[in-house]
Design a protein around this motif. Structure first.
Motif, mmCIF file in Angstrom:
data_model
loop_
_atom_site.group_PDB
_atom_site.id
_atom_site.type_symbol
_atom_site.label_atom_id
_atom_site.label_comp_id
_atom_site.label_asym_id
_atom_site.label_seq_id
_atom_site.Cartn_x
_atom_site.Cartn_y
_atom_site.Cartn_z
ATOM 1 N N ALA A 28 0.815 -1.212 0.000
ATOM 2 C CA ALA A 28 0.000 0.000 0.000
ATOM 3 C C ALA A 28 0.850 1.264 0.000
ATOM 4 C CB ALA A 28 -0.936 -0.002 1.213
ATOM 5 N N VAL A 29 1.951 1.266 0.746
ATOM 6 C CA VAL A 29 2.816 2.444 0.802
ATOM 7 C C VAL A 29 3.415 2.737 -0.576
ATOM 8 C CG1 VAL A 29 4.994 3.340 1.720
ATOM 9 C CG2 VAL A 29 3.339 2.281 3.247
ATOM 10 N N GLY A 30 3.884 1.705 -1.267
ATOM 11 C CA GLY A 30 4.423 1.911 -2.609
ATOM 12 C C GLY A 30 3.368 2.434 -3.570
ATOM 13 N N ILE A 31 2.183 1.877 -3.497
ATOM 14 C CA ILE A 31 1.073 2.319 -4.355
ATOM 15 C C ILE A 31 0.708 3.762 -4.050
ATOM 16 C CG2 ILE A 31 -1.396 1.972 -4.801
ATOM 17 C CD1 ILE A 31 -0.779 -1.088 -4.252
ATOM 18 N N PHE A 32 0.642 4.101 -2.780
ATOM 19 C CA PHE A 32 0.336 5.456 -2.329
ATOM 20 C C PHE A 32 1.342 6.452 -2.906
ATOM 21 C CE2 PHE A 32 0.307 8.875 0.856
ATOM 22 C CZ PHE A 32 -1.044 9.033 1.129
ATOM 23 N N ASN A 33 2.631 6.113 -2.825
ATOM 24 C CA ASN A 33 3.675 6.997 -3.346
ATOM 25 C C ASN A 33 3.568 7.170 -4.856
ATOM 26 O OD1 ASN A 33 4.710 7.317 -0.788
ATOM 27 N ND2 ASN A 33 6.324 5.783 -1.027
ATOM 28 N N LEU A 34 3.267 6.092 -5.562
ATOM 29 C CA LEU A 34 3.141 6.176 -7.022
ATOM 30 C C LEU A 34 1.960 7.061 -7.423
ATOM 31 C CD1 LEU A 34 3.924 2.491 -8.042
ATOM 32 C CD2 LEU A 34 5.303 4.512 -8.552
ATOM 33 N N GLN A 35 0.867 6.986 -6.674
ATOM 34 C CA GLN A 35 -0.274 7.842 -6.983
ATOM 35 C C GLN A 35 0.119 9.316 -6.873
ATOM 36 O OE1 GLN A 35 -3.786 6.856 -7.766
ATOM 37 N NE2 GLN A 35 -3.534 8.952 -8.518
ATOM 38 N N GLU A 77 -8.400 -1.019 1.753
ATOM 39 C CA GLU A 77 -8.722 -0.645 3.130
ATOM 40 C C GLU A 77 -7.530 0.070 3.774
ATOM 41 O OE1 GLU A 77 -9.817 -2.801 7.401
ATOM 42 O OE2 GLU A 77 -9.920 -3.943 5.534
ATOM 43 N N THR A 78 -6.334 -0.467 3.538
ATOM 44 C CA THR A 78 -5.125 0.151 4.085
ATOM 45 C C THR A 78 -4.880 1.519 3.460
ATOM 46 O OG1 THR A 78 -4.183 -2.049 4.436
ATOM 47 C CG2 THR A 78 -2.658 -0.188 4.483
ATOM 48 N N LEU A 79 -5.075 1.633 2.162
ATOM 49 C CA LEU A 79 -4.911 2.926 1.481
ATOM 50 C C LEU A 79 -5.899 3.957 2.039
ATOM 51 C CD1 LEU A 79 -4.455 1.645 -2.170
ATOM 52 C CD2 LEU A 79 -2.745 2.917 -0.859
ATOM 53 N N GLY A 80 -7.109 3.518 2.328
ATOM 54 C CA GLY A 80 -8.106 4.423 2.901
ATOM 55 C C GLY A 80 -7.688 4.946 4.257
ATOM 56 N N GLN A 81 -7.035 4.103 5.045
ATOM 57 C CA GLN A 81 -6.578 4.507 6.370
ATOM 58 C C GLN A 81 -5.431 5.511 6.304
ATOM 59 O OE1 GLN A 81 -5.596 0.691 8.011
ATOM 60 N NE2 GLN A 81 -7.738 0.108 8.390
ATOM 61 N N MET A 82 -4.740 5.590 5.156
ATOM 62 C CA MET A 82 -3.607 6.499 5.000
ATOM 63 C C MET A 82 -4.040 7.910 4.614
ATOM 64 S SD MET A 82 -1.221 3.684 3.058
ATOM 65 C CE MET A 82 0.134 4.767 2.641
ATOM 66 N N LYS A 83 -5.307 8.080 4.288
ATOM 67 C CA LYS A 83 -5.812 9.400 3.928
ATOM 68 C C LYS A 83 -5.953 10.257 5.185
ATOM 69 C CE LYS A 83 -9.635 11.619 1.435
ATOM 70 N NZ LYS A 83 -10.895 11.406 0.701
ATOM 71 N N ASN A 84 -5.512 11.526 5.083
ATOM 72 C CA ASN A 84 -5.645 12.438 6.217
ATOM 73 C C ASN A 84 -5.719 13.877 5.708
ATOM 74 O OD1 ASN A 84 -2.992 13.207 5.596
ATOM 75 N ND2 ASN A 84 -2.116 11.821 7.129
ATOM 76 N N LYS A 85 -5.534 14.853 6.606
ATOM 77 C CA LYS A 85 -5.658 16.262 6.211
ATOM 78 C C LYS A 85 -4.599 16.670 5.199
ATOM 79 C CE LYS A 85 -7.826 17.812 10.512
ATOM 80 N NZ LYS A 85 -7.717 18.707 11.697
ATOM 81 N N THR A 86 -3.440 16.034 5.253
ATOM 82 C CA THR A 86 -2.346 16.358 4.317
ATOM 83 C C THR A 86 -2.464 15.554 3.036
ATOM 84 O OG1 THR A 86 -0.887 16.838 6.184
ATOM 85 C CG2 THR A 86 0.154 16.476 4.044
ATOM 86 N N HIS A 87 -2.742 14.273 3.180
ATOM 87 C CA HIS A 87 -2.841 13.379 2.030
ATOM 88 C C HIS A 87 -4.327 13.143 1.747
ATOM 89 C CE1 HIS A 87 1.072 12.443 3.983
ATOM 90 N NE2 HIS A 87 1.487 12.542 2.726
ATOM 91 N N THR A 88 -4.849 13.893 0.798
ATOM 92 C CA THR A 88 -6.301 13.948 0.614
ATOM 93 C C THR A 88 -6.816 13.133 -0.562
ATOM 94 O OG1 THR A 88 -6.064 15.962 -0.726
ATOM 95 C CG2 THR A 88 -6.397 16.247 1.650
ATOM 96 N N LEU A 89 -5.914 12.565 -1.366
ATOM 97 C CA LEU A 89 -6.368 11.809 -2.533
ATOM 98 C C LEU A 89 -7.013 10.485 -2.115
ATOM 99 C CD1 LEU A 89 -3.426 12.211 -5.104
ATOM 100 C CD2 LEU A 89 -5.572 13.492 -4.989
ATOM 101 N N ASP A 90 -8.016 10.086 -2.857
ATOM 102 C CA ASP A 90 -8.600 8.753 -2.693
ATOM 103 C C ASP A 90 -7.792 7.788 -3.554
ATOM 104 O OD1 ASP A 90 -10.808 9.362 -0.970
ATOM 105 O OD2 ASP A 90 -11.785 10.326 -2.677
ATOM 106 N N VAL A 91 -6.864 7.087 -2.936
ATOM 107 C CA VAL A 91 -5.978 6.177 -3.653
ATOM 108 C C VAL A 91 -6.572 4.772 -3.605
ATOM 109 C CG1 VAL A 91 -3.631 5.312 -3.887
ATOM 110 C CG2 VAL A 91 -4.022 7.601 -2.942
ATOM 111 N N LYS A 92 -6.778 4.177 -4.782
ATOM 112 C CA LYS A 92 -7.350 2.837 -4.865
ATOM 113 C C LYS A 92 -6.657 2.043 -5.954
ATOM 114 C CE LYS A 92 -12.009 4.136 -3.302
ATOM 115 N NZ LYS A 92 -13.447 4.174 -3.642
#
Length: 304
Positions: A226-233, A259-274
C-alpha cells in the motif's frame, strides 16, 4: 483478417499462440524454454512459426521477453533467468530466419498494454500496472503508450527504496519488502522453514488456518504494498492503478490493500488512492505484446 505468431518467453516455459488482429486466440500452447542457448531458442521460435504458416497467412511475430528491451534496435539489456537473450539482436536473428517482421517488448510492459487495449484500463489513457511476483515489476502508461525512460527503466517500481535507508548506504527496495518472494522469505524465517517449501498460496493458506505469526507477516506485506502504491499515486497521479501477478488472484487482497490505502488518507494526504485487479491472468503478456506489435506497425506506416 490478419494473423500473428505471438510468444511469451519465460524462464521455464515459452507460451505461444496464433492470434488475430482483434486479440482473439485461434490456438495456444507452451513448450519448455530451451536451455541449450540462443541457437536453440531461435530454432524453436522458427519451428513454431513455420507450423502456424501452414494454417494461416502470418503477418508478423511478437515476443514478450524479460529484461530491458530496446524496441527500436531489438536488443534486450539487463539480466534475467535466460542469460543468452541479453546482448544479441534477437529481433534481427528471428527476422533473418522467418522473413517476417518482428517486435519485442518487456513482459511487464506487455501486461500493462493488455489492460489498456482490452482490459481494466481500456477506458483511460494514463495508468500504472504493478505486477507482484518474485519481485515487483510493472508498466507506466501515459496516453496509451509505454513510458520507457532514459535508461529503459520506466516502470521498474520494485527498485524504489522503501525502508532502512538511514543506517546504510542504500535501503531496502520495494521488491525486497512488498513482493510475494519477500513475503515467502519472511514467513519461512519466522517459522523456521525452508523458503523452497512455500509459495504464495501456501503462505495464505497457513494464515487462513489461524497462524497469527503468518497473519502478522501478511499484514506487513499488505502495508508495504500500500505504501508503494500510495507513493506512485502522488508521484504520477494516474487515472488508474492496477495490480496483477498470481497473488492478485486472492479474492480479498485488493479489498485489504484498498482498506489500508483508505486509512492512509488524512488532512495532508487527501487523494482517494485505490487499486483494481488486472483483468487478464496468464494470457496478459500474449495480448499485450500483440498490441505492441500492432502499435509499432501503425507508427511505421505514419512515418513512411
Amino acid at each position: 483478417m490478419n494473423y500473428y505468431a505471438v510468444f511469451d518467453v519465460g524462464g521455464s516455459a515459452i507460451k505461444y499462440a496464433l492470434m488475430d488482429e482483434t486479440g482473439l486466440f485461434i490456438e495456444k500452447s507452451s513448450i519448455p524454454t530451451p536451455k541449450e542457448g540462443l541457437e536453440a531458442f531461435v530454432d524453436t521460435i522458427h519451428c513454431i512459426v513455420k507450423g502456424y504458416e501452414q494454417k494461416a497467412d502470418i503477418k508478423g511475430i511478437a515476443l514478450s521477453v524479460p529484461g530491458a528491451v530496446d524496441v527500436e534496435k531489438g536488443h534486450i539489456e539487463g539480466a534475467s533467468a535466460i542469460p543468452y537473450l541479453h546482448g544479441p539482436n534477437i529481433k534481427r536473428l528471428i527476422q533473418d530466419v522467418t522473413y517476417l517482421p518482428v517486435e519485442l517488448e518487456n513482459d511487464a510492459n506487455c501486461a500493462g498494454l493488455a489492460e489498456g487495449w482490452l482490459g481494466a484500463a481500456k477506458m483511460v489513457k494514463d495508468y500504472i500496472c504493478i505486477v507482484v511476483g518474485t519481485g515487483i515489476g510493472g508498466a507506466l502508461v501515459i496516453d496509451k503508450k509505454i513510458r520507457r525512460g532514459k535508461n529503459l527503466h520506466g516502470g521498474e517500481f520494485g527498485f524504489m527504496i522503501m525502508e532502512d535507508y538511514l543506517e546504510q548506504p542504500i535501503g531496502e527496495a520495494w521488491s525486497a519488502l512488498g513482493a510475494t518472494g519477500a513475503l515467502i522469505k519472511r514467513v519461512a524465517k519466522r517459522k523456521g522453514m525452508e523458503p523452497v517449501s512455500l509459495d504464495g498460496k501456501k503462505v495464505f493458506q497457513i494464515a487462513d488456518d489461524g497462524d497469527e505469526e503468518v497473519q502478522d507477516e501478511i499484514n506487513k506485506f499488505i502495508k508495504r504494498l500500500a505504501v508503494g502504491i500510495f507513493n506512485l499515486q502522488y508521484a504520477i497521479d494516474p487515472e488508474k492503478i492496477l495490480i496483477g501477478g498470481a497473488i492478485s488472484e486472492r479474492a480479498d487482497l485488493i479489498d485489504k490493500i484498498n482498506e489500508t490505502l483508505g486509512q492512509m488518507k488524512n488532512k495532508t494526504h487527501t487523494l482517494d488512492v485505490k487499486v483494481e485487479k488486472c483483468q487478464f491472468g496468464n494470457d496478459s503478456n500474449l495480448i499485450g505484446v500483440l498490441y505492441h506489435f500492432l502499435q509499432r506497425r501503425n507508427e511505421s506506416k505514419i512515418r513512411n
